[in-house]
Design an enzyme around this catalytic site. Structure first.
Site, PDB file in Angstrom:
ATOM      1  N   HIS A  95       0.837  -1.200   0.000  1.00 18.37           N
ATOM      2  CA  HIS A  95       0.000   0.000   0.000  1.00 18.37           C
ATOM      3  C   HIS A  95       0.864   1.240   0.000  1.00 18.37           C
ATOM      4  CE1 HIS A  95       0.604  -1.461   4.112  1.00 18.37           C
ATOM      5  NE2 HIS A  95       0.606  -0.200   4.511  1.00 18.37           N
ATOM      6  N   LEU A  96       0.425   2.232  -0.762  1.00 18.49           N
ATOM      7  CA  LEU A  96       1.093   3.522  -0.817  1.00 18.49           C
ATOM      8  C   LEU A  96       0.292   4.486   0.042  1.00 18.49           C
ATOM      9  CD1 LEU A  96       1.953   1.973  -3.423  1.00 18.49           C
ATOM     10  CD2 LEU A  96       2.144   4.186  -4.548  1.00 18.49           C
TER      11      LEU A  96
HETATM   12  P1  AMP Z   1       1.520   0.346   7.398  1.00 15.79           P
HETATM   13  O1  AMP Z   1       2.015   0.629   8.771  1.00 15.79           O
HETATM   14  O2  AMP Z   1       2.308   1.042   6.330  1.00 15.79           O
HETATM   15  O3  AMP Z   1       1.332  -1.140   7.128  1.00 15.79           O
HETATM   16  O4  AMP Z   1       0.101   1.042   7.304  1.00 15.79           O
HETATM   17  C1  AMP Z   1      -1.120   0.391   7.474  1.00 15.79           C
HETATM   18  C2  AMP Z   1      -2.176   1.454   7.439  1.00 15.79           C
HETATM   19  O5  AMP Z   1      -3.438   0.858   7.238  1.00 15.79           O
HETATM   20  C3  AMP Z   1      -2.266   2.280   8.726  1.00 15.79           C
HETATM   21  O6  AMP Z   1      -2.068   3.656   8.419  1.00 15.79           O
HETATM   22  C4  AMP Z   1      -3.686   1.999   9.222  1.00 15.79           C
HETATM   23  O7  AMP Z   1      -4.275   3.122   9.835  1.00 15.79           O
HETATM   24  C5  AMP Z   1      -4.387   1.599   7.945  1.00 15.79           C
HETATM   25  N1  AMP Z   1      -5.554   0.747   8.106  1.00 15.79           N
HETATM   26  C6  AMP Z   1      -5.627  -0.425   8.772  1.00 15.79           C
HETATM   27  N2  AMP Z   1      -6.847  -0.949   8.672  1.00 15.79           N
HETATM   28  C7  AMP Z   1      -7.580  -0.090   7.919  1.00 15.79           C
HETATM   29  C8  AMP Z   1      -8.932  -0.075   7.452  1.00 15.79           C
HETATM   30  N3  AMP Z   1      -9.798  -1.054   7.755  1.00 15.79           N
HETATM   31  N4  AMP Z   1      -9.347   0.976   6.706  1.00 15.79           N
HETATM   32  C9  AMP Z   1      -8.482   1.961   6.396  1.00 15.79           C
HETATM   33  N5  AMP Z   1      -7.200   2.009   6.790  1.00 15.79           N
HETATM   34  C10 AMP Z   1      -6.755   0.995   7.556  1.00 15.79           C
END
Ligand code: AMP
Length: 117
Positions: A95-96
């Site tokens: 994810h970006l």
């Molecule tokens: P990372 O630390 O780069 O893996 O970022 C994961 C991101 O996903 C975090 O910023 C979370 O807030 C976000 N996230 C997790 N679950 C959800 C969800 N159900 N909907 C939207 N964002 C999410």
């Protein structure tokens, strides 16, 4: 199945801002900036090193479209990928992070605790 694949499949709700055949973009549930969007590939791949180049191109194209839609082009924005353990990647689905809507702090020389060996 990753939590993001569940979002793609509408099994979990999300505030969607852009979608095409290859990518989906939606608001981060825990925003770190006034605008914080996640752009993900529809194919579930955990890490950047395992993603094909064509999909990478589609992801950056999606970033362009989201920035245009949210009128971020003039002020600018930041794109971040946390890839793997050292980067603190939490969700094992590439994810970006698209961050904007404010003057963001500099990330240059952010972590000097450990130098590369
Ligand atoms: P990372 O630390 O780069 O893996 O970022 C994961 C991101 O996903 C975090 O910023 C979370 O807030 C976000 N996230 C997790 N679950 C959800 C969800 N159900 N909907 C939207 N964002 C999410």
């Amino acid at each position: 199945m990753s939590i993001f694949t569940k979002i793609i499949n509408h099994e979990i709700p999300a505030n969607r801002v852009y979608e095409d055949d290859y990518t989906l973009a939606f608001h981060d549930v825990d925003p770190q900036a006034p605008i914080h969007i996640l752009v993900i590939p529809k194919k579930e791949v955990a890490h950047l090193q395992d993603l094909d180049g064509e999909t990478m191109t589609h992801l950056l194209f999606a970033v362009q479209q989201v920035a245009k839609k949210l009128k971020l082009d003039e002020r600018g924005y930041r794109v971040v990928i946390n890839n793997g353990a050292d980067a603190g990647q939490e969700v094992p689905h590439v994810h970006l992070h698209l961050l904007g809507g404010t003057k963001l702090g500099h990330i240059h020389h952010q972590d000097r605790t450990h130098t590369a060996s």
